[in-house]
Design an enzyme around this catalytic site. Sequence first.
Site, short mmCIF file in Angstrom:
data_model
loop_
_atom_site.label_atom_id
_atom_site.label_comp_id
_atom_site.label_asym_id
_atom_site.label_seq_id
_atom_site.Cartn_x
_atom_site.Cartn_y
_atom_site.Cartn_z
N THR A 16 0.42 -1.06 0.14
CA THR A 16 0.15 -0.39 -0.05
C THR A 16 0.93 1.28 0.08
O THR A 16 0.46 1.91 -0.44
CB THR A 16 -0.32 -0.39 1.35
OG1 THR A 16 -2.06 -1.27 1.43
CG2 THR A 16 -2.12 0.92 0.92
N ASP A 60 1.88 -7.98 -4.70
CA ASP A 60 1.26 -7.32 -3.31
C ASP A 60 1.50 -8.22 -2.07
O ASP A 60 1.96 -9.08 -2.44
CB ASP A 60 -0.43 -7.59 -3.61
CG ASP A 60 -1.34 -7.05 -2.41
OD1 ASP A 60 -0.91 -8.39 -1.80
OD2 ASP A 60 -2.57 -6.89 -2.73
N SER A 61 1.66 -7.93 -0.28
CA SER A 61 1.96 -9.22 -0.42
C SER A 61 0.83 -9.73 0.44
O SER A 61 2.14 -11.12 0.53
CB SER A 61 1.92 -7.71 1.60
OG SER A 61 1.11 -8.33 1.90
N THR A 92 1.24 -4.72 4.44
CA THR A 92 1.15 -5.12 5.98
C THR A 92 1.06 -6.85 6.05
O THR A 92 1.04 -7.11 7.09
CB THR A 92 0.34 -4.16 6.63
OG1 THR A 92 -1.35 -4.13 5.45
CG2 THR A 92 0.86 -3.05 6.94
N ASP A 93 -0.13 -7.34 5.02
CA ASP A 93 -0.71 -8.73 5.65
C ASP A 93 0.17 -9.39 5.73
O ASP A 93 0.06 -10.46 6.63
CB ASP A 93 -1.68 -8.89 3.79
CG ASP A 93 -2.72 -8.21 3.75
OD1 ASP A 93 -2.72 -7.40 4.94
OD2 ASP A 93 -3.32 -7.50 2.86
N THR A 279 -0.49 -21.32 20.67
CA THR A 279 -1.57 -20.73 21.53
C THR A 279 -2.44 -20.08 20.60
O THR A 279 -1.32 -19.33 19.34
CB THR A 279 -1.32 -20.21 22.30
OG1 THR A 279 -2.48 -20.27 23.21
CG2 THR A 279 -0.31 -18.93 22.46
N GLN A 280 -3.20 -20.98 20.22
CA GLN A 280 -4.74 -19.65 19.50
C GLN A 280 -4.81 -18.00 19.73
O GLN A 280 -4.83 -17.54 19.45
CB GLN A 280 -6.03 -19.95 18.98
CG GLN A 280 -5.86 -21.12 18.33
CD GLN A 280 -6.88 -21.85 17.97
OE1 GLN A 280 -8.30 -21.32 18.72
NE2 GLN A 280 -7.22 -23.14 17.65
N CYS A 281 -3.97 -17.52 21.20
CA CYS A 281 -4.37 -16.55 22.00
C CYS A 281 -3.20 -15.35 22.06
O CYS A 281 -2.35 -15.85 21.20
CB CYS A 281 -4.14 -16.54 23.33
SG CYS A 281 -5.18 -18.01 24.01
#
Length: 351
Positions: A16, A60-61, A92-93, A279-281
Amino acid sequence: MIDNNAHVLLIYTGGTIGMVENAETGVLEPFDFIHIKEHLQEFVKLKFSIDTIPFRRPIDSSNMGLEEWKYIVHAIEENYHCYDGFVILHGTDTMAYTASALSFMLENLDKPVILTGSQLPIGKVRTDGRENLITALELAVDKDEYGRPFVPEVCIFFQNDLMRGNRTTKVNAENFSAFKSYNHPLLAKAGVHIRYAHHHVLRTREGTPAFHYRLDPNVVIIKIFPGISPDMMNAMLNIPNLKGIVLETYGTGNAPDFPWFIDAIRKTVDRGIVIVNVTQCIAGSVEMSRYCSGSTLQDVGVVSGHDLTTETAVTKLMFLLARFEDVSEVKRHIMRSLSGEMDTVEAGKVE
């Protein structure tokens, strides 16, 4: 202290930040980053030298991958002794994935490599890209009274925060504060002055810089969720040529203890596939011995990823699987901090 005689290499991959508005159509279009000084008048006020290397075709990233990471490493290696620091402009992605990969591919760094980008194109009046870029460039040449760089490691700078690259995750698709480092403190905070947290910066280890290009792409992320079925698990666990799995579990490393699930995990480990538990956290660490459902995974050979981010777990597996044929060596190094990516007692480089 900003070194006015310093040289920075600016590597533009796409994203971007590299957009300007077409005056006739109003459409956002990529511009030739070789002429960046024509678009950013602030460059005139910077006293140090800046050279640019754009990707032949800015991307594009979302399309960033292993070959693009190797290209970045090659650009840094080719120019390492000619510049005081490096800034990478990136979408950023996937920026956190790239920063994590580079932290392993660039070993024994003694110069800053700083990734940055923006949420709004640099051609927009309200863009965050202008400040992100200018500050990242200054961070790349900032040194102490002895001429040593303040941050000789791979970092992400975004919205006033300098973060260790392999501790960072994108957390917001709209706000300017798009990235956070939940399990490691900031390395610096930029305001009127740049305030460094020197005791959190990775210390340069003995040895000359090394540049690594081998990565193994045969890695998959499996996110556990309520209702996941045996058919789904078996399909993912039996992907052809699979060598490594990042298993995103609940809380401190917990997963279902259904017999079919544990049996599938056991058989996968027995086939020589490395499974890393993260962990998903968004914050915290895996402690598989804390609950029965986590210790069962440990018993069948799943490796703890401690406080690794998913982005770092994936790229670390790619890096280690390409370096070692012995699965036990891969597992041993997974649990060691190689470039400040995790909090463990043992730390060291890959032999």
